[in-house]
Design an enzyme around this catalytic site. Structure first.
Site, short mmCIF file in Angstrom:
data_model
loop_
_atom_site.label_atom_id
_atom_site.label_comp_id
_atom_site.label_asym_id
_atom_site.label_seq_id
_atom_site.Cartn_x
_atom_site.Cartn_y
_atom_site.Cartn_z
N GLU A 62 -10.58 -2.06 4.38
CA GLU A 62 -9.32 -1.52 4.91
C GLU A 62 -8.89 -0.33 4.06
OE1 GLU A 62 -6.97 -5.14 4.95
OE2 GLU A 62 -6.75 -5.15 2.78
N ASP A 70 0.77 -1.25 0.00
CA ASP A 70 0.00 0.00 0.00
C ASP A 70 0.80 1.30 0.00
OD1 ASP A 70 -1.53 -2.09 0.88
OD2 ASP A 70 -2.13 -1.15 2.75
C1 FRU Z 1 -3.88 -3.66 2.85
C2 FRU Z 1 -3.24 -3.99 4.18
C3 FRU Z 1 -3.57 -2.92 5.19
C4 FRU Z 1 -2.47 -3.04 6.18
C5 FRU Z 1 -1.29 -3.37 5.29
C6 FRU Z 1 -0.26 -4.25 5.90
O1 FRU Z 1 -3.17 -4.07 1.74
O2 FRU Z 1 -3.69 -5.25 4.61
O3 FRU Z 1 -4.86 -3.05 5.76
O4 FRU Z 1 -2.27 -1.86 6.91
O5 FRU Z 1 -1.83 -4.00 4.14
O6 FRU Z 1 0.86 -4.34 5.09
#
Ligand code: FRU
Length: 529
Positions: free
Chosen positions: A227, A52
């Site tokens: 998320e 992300d």
């Molecule tokens: C989304 C996620 C987020 C988290 C991150 C962990 O891709 O699962 O929710 O903060 O990746 O790397």
């Protein structure tokens, strides 16, 4: 020299030659793999894993982009924030890791704000500090935490009194924070991922947070997660005086192209509560490809610019760990300008590559009012590089109802390989078909066609395509429908052609530009302060 010694020397020499040739080949191959799929104009890390985008902020004349990053390997783990800066959204310079995992607490996704009035008190000597609000992830616990920088993002200090929000939950993450001017307070939108809810908090100082409301699940029960919320207001371009709020969410799995995807709601926000206007909790997808996830947008863009610019992780959790690249794994989409537009179906997000990308254009080829045959002849008349921008306005001629019509561009073609980007009149969809893109990644449902519904505008179809070494981004109908897909073609498949079954469309206009590589990852040589 005795014959025995001569023979032995000869054998040794052969062995040495063979081994050195072998070493040379391996070295060459490693180099080729490293560069084969390295994007020319998309941001990727010099080495190791990213997911992300996070903390996207414009401060002191620079765009800052952080990513979920593993400093130790090319697989997910030891989550930290990598850091890249750019003056123009095109040339990126990778800086040292901004926030590193520490004492078993990994740094998950979050946001960064410029605390102009120093409400947090983190600023020194009248500075407006940059403040990062991120999820601390440890075994079975996710909490919200702060870190700050008083040197334009070069170094970061974790707040000694972390965490600032702890609900004793395992799934409570990805805080997105912004200044809500009418209420003169900060707002945080943060996800209760597995409950398909986000909570809205407010704060005077980024340190103490008061719960205001929650939103969800709003019909989102078929997806495992919510998320990476991103939340912002946007004017509706064709409805003067109307501004709506957009709430984007990553859904983890079960998206329209299988796997990770990003949905959005359009509605109103009164400073406390978000009211969605999506009819009957209808799911609106931000992108119909397989590789558009965890989108975030820059905070702090000056009002004189006024754009809402988003970037997504160009990847999918279904196969992210298997991408055939080395020593890096993961890249992000081009920065996209977001707008809202009222359509006959309701208010929709519209996306366009930021105009700064035009500076990469090199050679230009164009056609006006041409036939499909003219187009095919033109495409066959020259060689094409692996980085292209194609922008076509096509007039779909009326056809007998029974004559199904499919047409489009075939990218990176060679033998029976190629990636098709086209239109299908049977379903009224545009698509990216990577079923025959290459052989390097065929598991986890990679080899599929991804369709997005479109409506022709008075018979016109606009296909705007960005082709990089390992990706295709399609902006159809002026960005009303987008499809983002990774591809891993064979290195020598470089033909560009056009195909049509049934009645081909007329080429109203076609522009193709070759695109140059702006040296995206390593030091760009730009004068960064
Ligand atoms: C989304 C996620 C987020 C988290 C991150 C962990 O891709 O699962 O929710 O903060 O990746 O790397």
């Amino acid at each position: 020299m005795s014959p025995v010694v001569k023979i032995l020397s000869f054998v040794c020499l052969c062995a040495w030659l063979l081994s050195s040739e072998c070493t040379g080949r391996v070295a060459a191959q490693t180099l080729a793999n490293a560069n084969l799929y390295r994007p020319a104009f998309h941001l990727s890390p010099e080495k190791n894993w990213i997911n992300d985008p996070a903390g996207m902020v414009y401060a002191d004349g620079k765009f800052h982009l952080f990513n979920q990053y593993n400093p130790q390997s090319d697989q997910w783990g030891h989550m930290s924030w990598s850091h890249a800066v750019s003056l123009d959204l095109i040339h990126w310079q990778e800086l040292p890791v901004a926030l590193a995992e520490e004492n078993g607490v990994a740094i998950f996704t979050g946001s960064v704000v410029v605390d102009a009035a120093n409400s947090s008190g983190f600023g020194v000597k009248g500075n407006s500090p940059m403040v990062a609000i991120y999820t601390g992830n440890s075994a079975g616990l996710q909490t919200q935490n702060l870190a700050y920088s008083n040197d334009h993002g070069s170094t970061w200090t974790k707040y000694a009194a972390n965490p600032v929000l702890d609900l004793h939950l395992e799934n409570f993450r990805d805080p997105m924070v912004f200044w809500f001017a009418p209420g003169k307070h900060w707002v945080m939108v943060v996800s209760l991922a597995t409950q398909h809810k986000v909570i809205f908090y407010n704060s005077p100082d980024l340190k103490t947070w008061t719960r205001m409301s929650e939103f969800g699940p709003a019909g989102a029960n078929a997806v495992p997660n919510w998320e990476c919320p991103n939340f912002f207001p946007l004017p509706v371009v064709n409805q003067a005086g109307t501004t709506k709020w957009v709430l984007e969410l990553g859904v983890g799995d079960n998206g329209p192209a299988a796997g990770s995807a990003t949905q959005y709601f359009v509605g109103d926000f009164d400073g406390k509560t978000f009211h969605s206007e999506n009819p009957d909790n209808q799911t609106l997808w931000m992108d119909y490809g397989a590789d558009f996830y965890a989108a975030q947008s820059f905070s702090g863009v000056p009002a004189s610019d006024g754009r809402r610019i988003a970037v997504a992780w160009m990847d999918n959790w279904n196969y992210a760990s298997k991408l055939p690249t080395s020593p890096w794994r993961g890249q992000v989409t081009v920065p996209r300008e977001l707008t809202l537009q009222r359509t006959s179906a309701g208010i929709r997000l519209v996306q366009a590559p930021v105009r700064e990308l035009e500076s990469l254009r090199q050679e230009h080829v164009q056609l006006r009012n041409a036939s499909w045959k003219d187009l095919q002849a033109m495409l066959a008349s020259r060689d094409w590089p692996q980085t292209l921008e194609i922008d076509a306005d096509l007039q779909v001629e009326n056809t007998p109802a029974e004559a199904a019509q499919e047409f489009g561009f075939l990218l990176r073609k060679g033998g029976s390989y190629g990636t098709r980007v086209g239109f299908d009149s049977t379903w009224n969809t545009v698509y990216v078909d990577r079923m025959h893109s290459g052989d390097l990644l065929v598991s986890q449902g990679f080899n599929q066609r991804h369709d997005a519904p479109v409506e022709l505008a008075n018979g016109h179809l606009r296909l705007h395509i960005l082709l990089d070494r390992s990706s295709v981004e399609l902006f159809a109908q002026n960005g009303l429908a987008t499809i983002t897909d990774l591809i891993y073609p064979r290195p020598f498949d470089n033909v560009l052609s056009a195909y049509a079954t049934g009645h081909p469309p007329k080429v109203v206009s076609l522009d193709i530009w070759t695109l140059k590589a702006p040296s995206t990852t390593q030091s760009s040589g730009l004068p960064l302060r």
